[in-house]
Design a protein around this motif. Structure first.
Motif, short mmCIF file in Angstrom:
data_model
loop_
_atom_site.label_atom_id
_atom_site.label_comp_id
_atom_site.label_asym_id
_atom_site.label_seq_id
_atom_site.Cartn_x
_atom_site.Cartn_y
_atom_site.Cartn_z
N GLY A 46 0.82 -1.21 0.00
CA GLY A 46 0.00 0.00 0.00
C GLY A 46 0.85 1.26 0.00
N SER A 61 -3.66 5.50 -1.45
CA SER A 61 -3.87 5.12 -2.84
C SER A 61 -4.37 3.68 -2.91
N GLU A 62 -5.36 3.46 -3.76
CA GLU A 62 -5.91 2.13 -3.94
C GLU A 62 -5.17 1.34 -5.02
N LYS A 63 -4.17 1.95 -5.64
CA LYS A 63 -3.51 1.34 -6.80
C LYS A 63 -2.47 0.29 -6.45
N LYS A 65 -2.67 -2.16 -3.75
CA LYS A 65 -3.10 -3.24 -2.86
C LYS A 65 -2.61 -4.60 -3.34
#
Length: 210
Positions: A46, A61-63, A65
């Motif tokens: 993450g 940021s969700e990019k 995971k």
């Protein structure tokens, strides 16, 4: 972990350096001691940021995971890869300056990234590719076998396979010199990056990297 402006940006998991001193007993009863540096990918992954003033949460940021390499700072930005894509992210807000797909370079997914002058060097599953830090545009790439970084000195990066074969990459051009070694061989790069020493039992080879 990076402190940029009024934000602390935290890389969670990803590529970390491990070091080991290996003591091997030889057939004549003597011992050989070697130092081994390796890079492993730790999960969970993450990217998050917190406010310096009070430690409160700022953004996430969700990019990343499903995967993250290592990261480095560039001015007010964070340069990082998810493995499949290369990103420049604004530390203040988490906004994306650019996102570039790395698979078109032909070196597989990104395993690790390096900063070199005005370039990003992507160490892929099968080779190295370079991109401009400013806009993420592609520069050069060279394919190689599945390998991991052994050491770096300036613009020279040594990649080593599981069978102890090595390739000396020049980050300025992405070109490399390849040396096929015996599986039991160990290698060391000179401090100026001009030579690599290969140790095979009682034999030492001095090889030019450029």
């Amino acid at each position: 972990l990076f402190v940029i402006g009024d934000k602390v940006v935290v890389q969670i998991g990803g590529v970390v350096e491990t070091q080991a001193i290996i003591r091997t007993r030889n057939s004549d009863g003597t011992y050989t001691i070697t130092r081994r540096i390796a890079y492993v990918n730790v999960k969970p992954n993450g990217l998050q940021a917190f406010n310096v003033k009070d430690g409160s949460f700022a953004w996430a940021s969700e990019k990343f995971k499903k995967g993250i390499t290592n990261a480095f700072s560039d001015g007010n930005n964070i340069i990082v890869s998810s493995g499949k894509s290369l990103y420049s992210i604004v530390a203040e807000s988490g906004a994306v300056n650019y996102e570039k797909d790395v698979k078109d370079a032909g070196v597989g997914n990104a395993v690790q990234i390096l900063s070199h002058e005005d370039k990003i060097a992507v160490l892929g599953e099968k080779g190295i590719a370079t991109y401009k830090i400013s806009d993420g545009s592609f520069i050069n790439s060279s394919k190689y076998k599945k390998s991991e970084m052994m050491r770096r000195e300036g613009n020279i990066v040594i990649m080593e396979t599981a069978k102890s074969d090595i390739a000396c990459f020049d980050l300025n051009t992405c070109k490399y010199e390849e040396f096929n070694n015996k599986k039991s061989a160990s290698s060391a790069l000179s401090q100026d990056g001009n030579f690599v020493y290969v140790y095979e039992k009682k034999t030492v080879k001095k090889l030019m990297t450029r």
